[in-house]
Design a protein around this motif. Structure first.
Motif, PDB file in Angstrom:
ATOM      1  N   GLN A  35      40.558  38.183  40.154  1.00 41.54           N
ATOM      2  CA  GLN A  35      39.565  39.251  40.282  1.00 41.54           C
ATOM      3  C   GLN A  35      38.190  38.679  39.965  1.00 41.54           C
ATOM      4  O   GLN A  35      37.840  38.539  38.788  1.00 41.54           O
ATOM      5  CB  GLN A  35      39.865  40.409  39.332  1.00 41.54           C
ATOM      6  CG  GLN A  35      41.183  41.116  39.605  1.00 41.54           C
ATOM      7  CD  GLN A  35      41.363  42.320  38.695  1.00 41.54           C
ATOM      8  OE1 GLN A  35      40.989  43.438  39.034  1.00 41.54           O
ATOM      9  NE2 GLN A  35      41.929  42.089  37.538  1.00 41.54           N
ATOM     10  N   SER A  36      37.432  38.337  40.987  1.00 41.10           N
ATOM     11  CA  SER A  36      36.129  37.708  40.761  1.00 41.10           C
ATOM     12  C   SER A  36      35.168  38.644  40.049  1.00 41.10           C
ATOM     13  O   SER A  36      34.306  38.199  39.289  1.00 41.10           O
ATOM     14  CB  SER A  36      35.525  37.253  42.091  1.00 41.10           C
ATOM     15  OG  SER A  36      35.290  38.362  42.941  1.00 41.10           O
ATOM     16  N   THR A  37      35.305  39.957  40.273  1.00 39.95           N
ATOM     17  CA  THR A  37      34.399  40.903  39.622  1.00 39.95           C
ATOM     18  C   THR A  37      34.579  40.915  38.109  1.00 39.95           C
ATOM     19  O   THR A  37      33.654  41.238  37.375  1.00 39.95           O
ATOM     20  CB  THR A  37      34.630  42.323  40.164  1.00 39.95           C
ATOM     21  OG1 THR A  37      36.016  42.669  39.995  1.00 39.95           O
ATOM     22  CG2 THR A  37      34.246  42.416  41.630  1.00 39.95           C
ATOM     23  N   LYS A  38      35.782  40.557  37.652  1.00 39.90           N
ATOM     24  CA  LYS A  38      36.055  40.503  36.218  1.00 39.90           C
ATOM     25  C   LYS A  38      36.111  39.066  35.703  1.00 39.90           C
ATOM     26  O   LYS A  38      36.481  38.838  34.544  1.00 39.90           O
ATOM     27  CB  LYS A  38      37.387  41.203  35.915  1.00 39.90           C
ATOM     28  CG  LYS A  38      37.378  42.688  36.197  1.00 39.90           C
ATOM     29  CD  LYS A  38      38.707  43.320  35.786  1.00 39.90           C
ATOM     30  CE  LYS A  38      38.693  44.825  36.019  1.00 39.90           C
ATOM     31  NZ  LYS A  38      39.988  45.454  35.632  1.00 39.90           N
ATOM     32  N   ASN A  39      35.744  38.125  36.557  1.00 43.32           N
ATOM     33  CA  ASN A  39      35.784  36.700  36.199  1.00 43.32           C
ATOM     34  C   ASN A  39      37.165  36.280  35.704  1.00 43.32           C
ATOM     35  O   ASN A  39      37.306  35.562  34.723  1.00 43.32           O
ATOM     36  CB  ASN A  39      34.721  36.383  35.135  1.00 43.32           C
ATOM     37  CG  ASN A  39      33.323  36.521  35.677  1.00 43.32           C
ATOM     38  OD1 ASN A  39      33.069  36.307  36.851  1.00 43.32           O
ATOM     39  ND2 ASN A  39      32.387  36.889  34.813  1.00 43.32           N
ATOM     40  N   GLU A  40      38.190  36.752  36.399  1.00 44.64           N
ATOM     41  CA  GLU A  40      39.563  36.412  36.042  1.00 44.64           C
ATOM     42  C   GLU A  40      40.231  35.699  37.218  1.00 44.64           C
ATOM     43  O   GLU A  40      40.021  36.065  38.376  1.00 44.64           O
ATOM     44  CB  GLU A  40      40.365  37.672  35.703  1.00 44.64           C
ATOM     45  CG  GLU A  40      39.902  38.401  34.456  1.00 44.64           C
ATOM     46  CD  GLU A  40      40.714  39.649  34.178  1.00 44.64           C
ATOM     47  OE1 GLU A  40      41.630  39.956  34.987  1.00 44.64           O
ATOM     48  OE2 GLU A  40      40.439  40.330  33.174  1.00 44.64           O
ATOM     49  N   ASP A  41      41.035  34.689  36.902  1.00 45.29           N
ATOM     50  CA  ASP A  41      41.853  34.071  37.939  1.00 45.29           C
ATOM     51  C   ASP A  41      43.088  33.445  37.297  1.00 45.29           C
ATOM     52  O   ASP A  41      43.163  33.267  36.083  1.00 45.29           O
ATOM     53  CB  ASP A  41      41.077  33.038  38.759  1.00 45.29           C
ATOM     54  CG  ASP A  41      40.485  31.907  37.922  1.00 45.29           C
ATOM     55  OD1 ASP A  41      41.131  31.485  36.947  1.00 45.29           O
ATOM     56  OD2 ASP A  41      39.381  31.442  38.249  1.00 45.29           O
ATOM     57  N   VAL A  42      44.058  33.144  38.125  1.00 43.92           N
ATOM     58  CA  VAL A  42      45.326  32.583  37.653  1.00 43.92           C
ATOM     59  C   VAL A  42      45.119  31.171  37.111  1.00 43.92           C
ATOM     60  O   VAL A  42      45.755  30.763  36.138  1.00 43.92           O
ATOM     61  CB  VAL A  42      46.363  32.584  38.801  1.00 43.92           C
ATOM     62  CG1 VAL A  42      47.691  31.982  38.328  1.00 43.92           C
ATOM     63  CG2 VAL A  42      46.570  33.993  39.335  1.00 43.92           C
ATOM     64  N   LEU A  43      44.212  30.438  37.735  1.00 42.03           N
ATOM     65  CA  LEU A  43      43.964  29.053  37.328  1.00 42.03           C
ATOM     66  C   LEU A  43      43.592  28.955  35.852  1.00 42.03           C
ATOM     67  O   LEU A  43      44.062  28.048  35.147  1.00 42.03           O
ATOM     68  CB  LEU A  43      42.850  28.452  38.191  1.00 42.03           C
ATOM     69  CG  LEU A  43      42.410  27.031  37.834  1.00 42.03           C
ATOM     70  CD1 LEU A  43      43.557  26.046  38.027  1.00 42.03           C
ATOM     71  CD2 LEU A  43      41.198  26.610  38.669  1.00 42.03           C
ATOM     72  N   THR A  44      42.748  29.855  35.370  1.00 45.44           N
ATOM     73  CA  THR A  44      42.312  29.804  33.971  1.00 45.44           C
ATOM     74  C   THR A  44      43.498  29.899  33.029  1.00 45.44           C
ATOM     75  O   THR A  44      43.580  29.160  32.039  1.00 45.44           O
ATOM     76  CB  THR A  44      41.313  30.941  33.683  1.00 45.44           C
ATOM     77  OG1 THR A  44      40.158  30.755  34.507  1.00 45.44           O
ATOM     78  CG2 THR A  44      40.884  30.936  32.228  1.00 45.44           C
ATOM     79  N   SER A  45      44.438  30.786  33.314  1.00 49.04           N
ATOM     80  CA  SER A  45      45.619  30.928  32.451  1.00 49.04           C
ATOM     81  C   SER A  45      46.474  29.672  32.474  1.00 49.04           C
ATOM     82  O   SER A  45      46.982  29.225  31.434  1.00 49.04           O
ATOM     83  CB  SER A  45      46.450  32.141  32.888  1.00 49.04           C
ATOM     84  OG  SER A  45      45.728  33.334  32.682  1.00 49.04           O
ATOM     85  N   ILE A  46      46.628  29.077  33.633  1.00 54.94           N
ATOM     86  CA  ILE A  46      47.417  27.838  33.734  1.00 54.94           C
ATOM     87  C   ILE A  46      46.738  26.717  32.964  1.00 54.94           C
ATOM     88  O   ILE A  46      47.384  25.972  32.216  1.00 54.94           O
ATOM     89  CB  ILE A  46      47.617  27.456  35.217  1.00 54.94           C
ATOM     90  CG1 ILE A  46      48.576  28.451  35.877  1.00 54.94           C
ATOM     91  CG2 ILE A  46      48.148  26.033  35.349  1.00 54.94           C
ATOM     92  CD1 ILE A  46      48.775  28.239  37.364  1.00 54.94           C
ATOM     93  N   ARG A  47      45.419  26.600  33.108  1.00 53.69           N
ATOM     94  CA  ARG A  47      44.692  25.548  32.388  1.00 53.69           C
ATOM     95  C   ARG A  47      44.787  25.749  30.875  1.00 53.69           C
ATOM     96  O   ARG A  47      44.988  24.783  30.123  1.00 53.69           O
ATOM     97  CB  ARG A  47      43.226  25.532  32.821  1.00 53.69           C
ATOM     98  CG  ARG A  47      42.987  25.012  34.232  1.00 53.69           C
ATOM     99  CD  ARG A  47      41.502  24.982  34.569  1.00 53.69           C
ATOM    100  NE  ARG A  47      40.824  24.049  33.685  1.00 53.69           N
ATOM    101  CZ  ARG A  47      40.582  22.773  33.981  1.00 53.69           C
ATOM    102  NH1 ARG A  47      40.982  22.286  35.151  1.00 53.69           N
ATOM    103  NH2 ARG A  47      39.955  21.983  33.137  1.00 53.69           N
TER     104      ARG A  47
END
Length: 962
Positions: A35-47
């Motif tokens: 969700q770009s509007t909330k600055n969230e993505d799956v990649l961040t959690s994996i990293r």
């Protein structure tokens, strides 16, 4: 029962039974989406999981080069820590490109196998931690689109190491792994043949019928502007509709400025047009682009340069060098061209440009540039009467998918005999075999998109470029060094060789910063330190043009112990606030880069940048003056604080912190302004230092009403506050009165602010004191400065929430906290680590303490996870101390505990607000300080709100410079 198990139980209860469960636990199930509007993505959690794991397993059917690139620097950091992993993938649907398997083989701490299971389409990530596992399972393969952009559903689960669920996943992985094929070079060679056959089968070729002819104008009209170009065209036309005959377009490199100008010419339909550039090699490409958009016959397009003199054409493309010659320029009438375009117009300060621009009188003059900010004292905005027709910068262009995505890698620079290489290093060390090996190692590991590398290397000096080229060629690469000493013909020849695959790299010193268009570039290597944000973006921009031979461009930036390293996050983010807190956060939270681009730093390089941020002084007079002059040039008048806000320039608070108020700053800038009385200056200082930050809207609203109507009743004021959703309880109202009558402040501050109430509260009415009333009525300059502070504070207050005293994750000083928690007085100087008062207890934690901190206050406070802070009281406290008892019994006594944390003292006096917390009485125990035999009480504080991922990662990451 261990804290881990208790937290897991709470997490499961919250996730599967009752979401309103009081203690959610840190390990609750979570849906991961992009969700770009909330600055969230799956990649961040994996990293985040990878950075803290002991090992990892990936089971992913599809992998792309771009997806793998997002994790490459992290794989390398994990290798340094001894962390290994396994990846299980497949050849399902022959999706994976053979090259991605070769990229996987470069990652030596990861073993890779090919699943033999028919229709293997699994997508799961397993991370081993101390005593527990994290699982991310769902729809995301290891592709940049799936990890950052696509609408994907993934569930994140946490299991104890003895839990059944993790064993199901691990056993399934091991079962497939045991029967899978090991990835080898021989396997890849065989797969390449299969992949080529499949690709050939699926290709379809479309040819035009024999004798097919097209009308060039009709075909040109079919080409329509993209979203950015369409918006820009409307803005340019709006300028003309207002009667303006000049316009400046500021557009990031690679966003299609030439096409945009061609579309506008098509709309304007001039009788004759002139396009001016500063390099001959750009002319042919620009003319072809215009022919594509305008159509028309070939003889209507002509070039005016050192090698061509086609002056009779309808559309003339000229170099400034040829056009500015007297015998060339004066053969044209001053009104010969209806429409003139100047490319790279930031160079227009040169005499040659001014001569030409002053001579011609077109109906419309358009200038185009990616970098209007100059250091040569020439005001490009003034040249265009301050008419900015359209502006789109790097971050916006990436979000609009107008540029080629990039993966930026900040990598450690080579050290020679333990000394970091920099621009002052002896040439013999710059071209030492070990450094060459280091460069080759990095450019090979981080790779490129496409079949072959087409790279630019930016060096610090000419001799370095030439020597490095020789040494790289000796290692099997095909490179050439180009400098300002080489002719245009030589440059064009080498660029053509690079485009045609006859060269791998061009090594250069600055000459390709701008004015060169090589869309096929797929790797940029920066072997020099960052001297300015402008040059950094210019060089990065060389690879951002889209091209069908690449999916992304790799940027490899060798980062050493450079004092200007702090410019890197500023340049990448486009944040010109000069606010140190912002710069630090931009290093860890890179969500400002949209789409599938990523910013990555190797651990050592990241430490070097944080060291530079710590040591730099962003509010230095020189920096403030440059920002001031830049904004003054842009708007064509003396700027005020509000102008800095709306033009996304320096943070006004940075200016007043260094100068007390804006009038004093203007005097330093040698602006001739009316004088203020001593008391007016003191009042302006108070409003600037205490109200400008916008952290509480109540004071701003009162000032707005008083400036507008002179007096305000209590009832009117409360009504205004409620209309804005602000708190109006008795303690808050009394706090506001104590701010304006200065009773809240220390004696030193009261003296600094004039030692008399600024706002009087008498007979249920608020009003300025007599001296201020006279000042705002009789001194327009003073009134304007006060209104400027209030207007700016109003804009800054939008970052906060009026309905609550404190906003999660914003920064507050101890003084701010005293005011916002409605304490009667400013007690920040005696607050230290914490203080209980007025049924509140703010706790301040400095996460990374300096080595020279006295051992009696060197507490080992630690975030155990995003919801639990392990916290220590002051020394010489025991479980029997009344102070400790009051904190442990805070919930029973209705005392609100508020947690504030900063990374280190280098951040200044502000702390991030992490919300309210509750002491876990079961964890309270008495111990002694690590380096002194002093009693201290330790307990866990359970946060009401889990710390957001980006901030938690920043606070807990090891970023101290070596």
């Amino acid at each position: 029962m261990s804290n881990l198990i208790k937290s897991l139980e709470a997490s499961l209860y919250h996730g599967f039974i009752n979401e309103a469960h009081e203690h959610a636990g840190n390990y609750r199930p979570k849906l991961l989406v992009n969700q770009s509007t909330k600055n969230e993505d799956v990649l961040t959690s994996i990293r985040n999981e990878m950075e803290n794991c002991r090992s990892f397993l990936f089971s992913v059917a599809f992998i792309t080069e771009s997806g793998l690139a997002t994790l490459k620097s992290l794989f390398l950091d994990l290798k340094q820590k001894g962390v290994t992993g396994r990846i299980l993938t497949s050849t399902y649907l022959i999706f994976n490109h053979p090259k991605v398997f070769r990229e996987l083989m470069k990652i030596t701490n990861v073993r890779v196998r090919l699943a033999s299971v028919k229709g293997f389409h699994a997508k799961g990530y397993i991370f081993e931690h101390d005593a527990y596992y994290s699982l991310i399972v769902g729809s995301s393969n290891l592709t940049a689109q799936a990890l950052q952009v696509n609408y994907e559903w993934n569930i994140k689960l946490t299991s104890h190491e003895n839990g059944e669920i993790v064993h199901h996943f691990k056993n399934q992985f091991e079962e497939v792994w045991a029967n899978s094929e090991i990835l080898t070079e021989e396997w890849i060679e065989q797969y390449e043949k299969t992949y080529a056959e499949e690709k050939k089968t699926n290709e379809q070729v479309y040819d035009f019928p024999v004798g097919y002819q097209t009308n060039p104008i009709q075909e040109a009209l079919k080409i329509q502007p993209n979203k950015m170009q369409d918006a820009a065209l409307k803005e340019i036309q709006a300028l003309r509709d207002e009667g303006k005959n000049k316009g400046l377009v500021i557009s990031a490199t690679g966003t299609g400025k030439t096409y945009l100008s061609a579309f506008d010419v098509r709309r304007f339909a001039p009788k004759k047009m002139l396009f001016i550039v500063h390099r001959e090699q750009i002319l042919q490409k620009a003319m072809k682009d215009f022919q594509l958009i305008l159509g028309g016959l070939s003889h209507e397009f002509g070039i005016l340069s050192g090698t061509s003199k086609q002056t009779d054409a309808k559309y003339i493309f000229a170099t400034i060098q040829m056009l500015s010659k007297d015998d060339t320029l004066y053969q044209f009438a001053t009104d010969e061209f209806d429409y003139i375009l100047v490319d790279e117009v930031h160079k227009a300060g040169a005499m040659s440009y001014r001569k030409v621009i002053n001579y011609f009188q077109p109906k419309f003059l358009m200038g185009m540039t990616a970098t209007p900010e100059r250091t040569d004292d020439f005001n490009i905005y003034e040249l265009f009467d301050y008419n900015i027709a359209y502006e789109i910068r790097l971050q916006e262009a990436l979000e609009e998918d107008m540029l080629c995505p990039f993966h930026y890698f900040g990598v450690r620079v080579f050290q020679y005999n333990g000394q970091t290489i920099d621009d002052a290093t002896a040439l013999s060390h710059l071209v030492a075999d070990e450094r060459v090996d280091h460069i080759i190692d990095k450019i090979t590991y981080y790779g490129y998109s496409g079949d072959s590398v087409k790279g630019l290397m930016f060096c610090s000096r000419k001799k370095e470029a030439k020597h490095l080229s020789v040494l790289l060629n000796a290692r099997g690469l095909r490179t050439v060094a180009l400098t300002g000493d080489d002719s245009q013909e030589e440059r064009i020849r080498c660029v053509t060789q690079l485009e045609n695959g006859l060269l791998d790299y061009i090594l250069t010193v600055d000459i390709f910063n701008e004015g060169i268009d090589i869309p096929c570039i797929n790797q940029i290597v920066m072997l020099r330190q960052t001297q300015s944000s402008i040059i950094f973006i210019q060089q990065l921009g060389r690879g951002l043009r889209k091209h069908d031979t690449k999916d992304y461009v790799t940027i490899i930036d060798f980062i050493g112990n450079y004092k200007n390293n702090y410019l890197i996050p500023i340049a990448l983010s486009g944040d010109q606030s000069q606010n140190k807190d912002n710069v630090r956060r931009r290093m860890v939270d890179t969500s400002y880069i949209k789409g599938v681009s990523t910013i990555n730093f190797e651990a050592v390089a990241r430490k070097q940048i944080f060291k530079a941020i710590n040591n730099c002084k962003l509010n230095a007079a020189k920096i403030l003056k440059e920002s001031y002059i830049g904004l003054k040039n842009r708007i064509g008048r003396v700027p005020y604080l509000y102008d800095f806000i709306i033009n996304h320039s320096i943070d006004p608070c940075v200016i007043v912190e260094a100068n007390k108020n804006y009038d004093l700053f203007l005097r330093k800038m040698r602006e001739n302004k009316p004088g203020l009385s001593t008391y007016e200056n003191q009042v302006l200082t108070m409003l600037s230092l205490e109200i400008l930050n916008g952290k509480r809207k109540h004071e701003i609203i009162l000032l707005e009403r008083l400036l507008g109507q002179g007096t305000v009743t209590e009832e009117e004021y409360v009504a205004y506050l409620r209309k804005n959703g602000c708190m109006t309880d008795g303690r808050t109202m009394e706090s506001i009165r104590r701010i304006f009558n200065l009773q809240f402040f220390t004696e030193v501050d009261r003296k600094k602010y004039g030692n008399q109430p600024i706002v009087l509260f008498e007979e249920n009415q608020y009003k300025f004191n007599a001296e201020i009333r006279n000042g705002v009525a009789e001194h327009p300059y003073f009134r304007m400065l006060v209104e400027d502070v209030v207007m700016t504070a109003e804009e800054k207050s939008k970052e906060y929430e009026c309905g609550r005293a404190l906003k999660l994750y914003e920064k507050y000083t101890r003084k701010d906290v005293c005011r916002l928690l409605n304490w009667s007085n400013d007690e920040h100087s005696t607050m230290y680590g914490y203080k209980s008062k007025h049924n509140t207890c703010p706790i301040f934690v400095t996460y990374d303490k300096k080595e020279d901190v006295d051992s009696s206050v060197n507490y080992e406070d630690e975030l155990l996870n995003p919801e639990v802070l392990k916290w220590y009281t002051k020394s010489n406290r025991t479980l029997k101390s009344q102070e400790v008892k009051s904190i442990l019994e805070a919930d029973q006594n209705h005392t609100d505990i508020h947690i504030f944390i900063k990374k280190s003292d280098d951040e200044g006096t502000g702390f991030y607000y992490l919300g309210r917390a509750h002491p876990d009485q079961n964890t309270a125990h008495q111990t002694v300080m690590a380096r002194k035999n002093l009693p201290v009480v330790c307990m866990n504080m359970i946060l009401e709100q889990s710390v957001e991922d980006a901030l938690y990662h920043y606070l807990t990451s090891n970023i101290d410079a070596d």
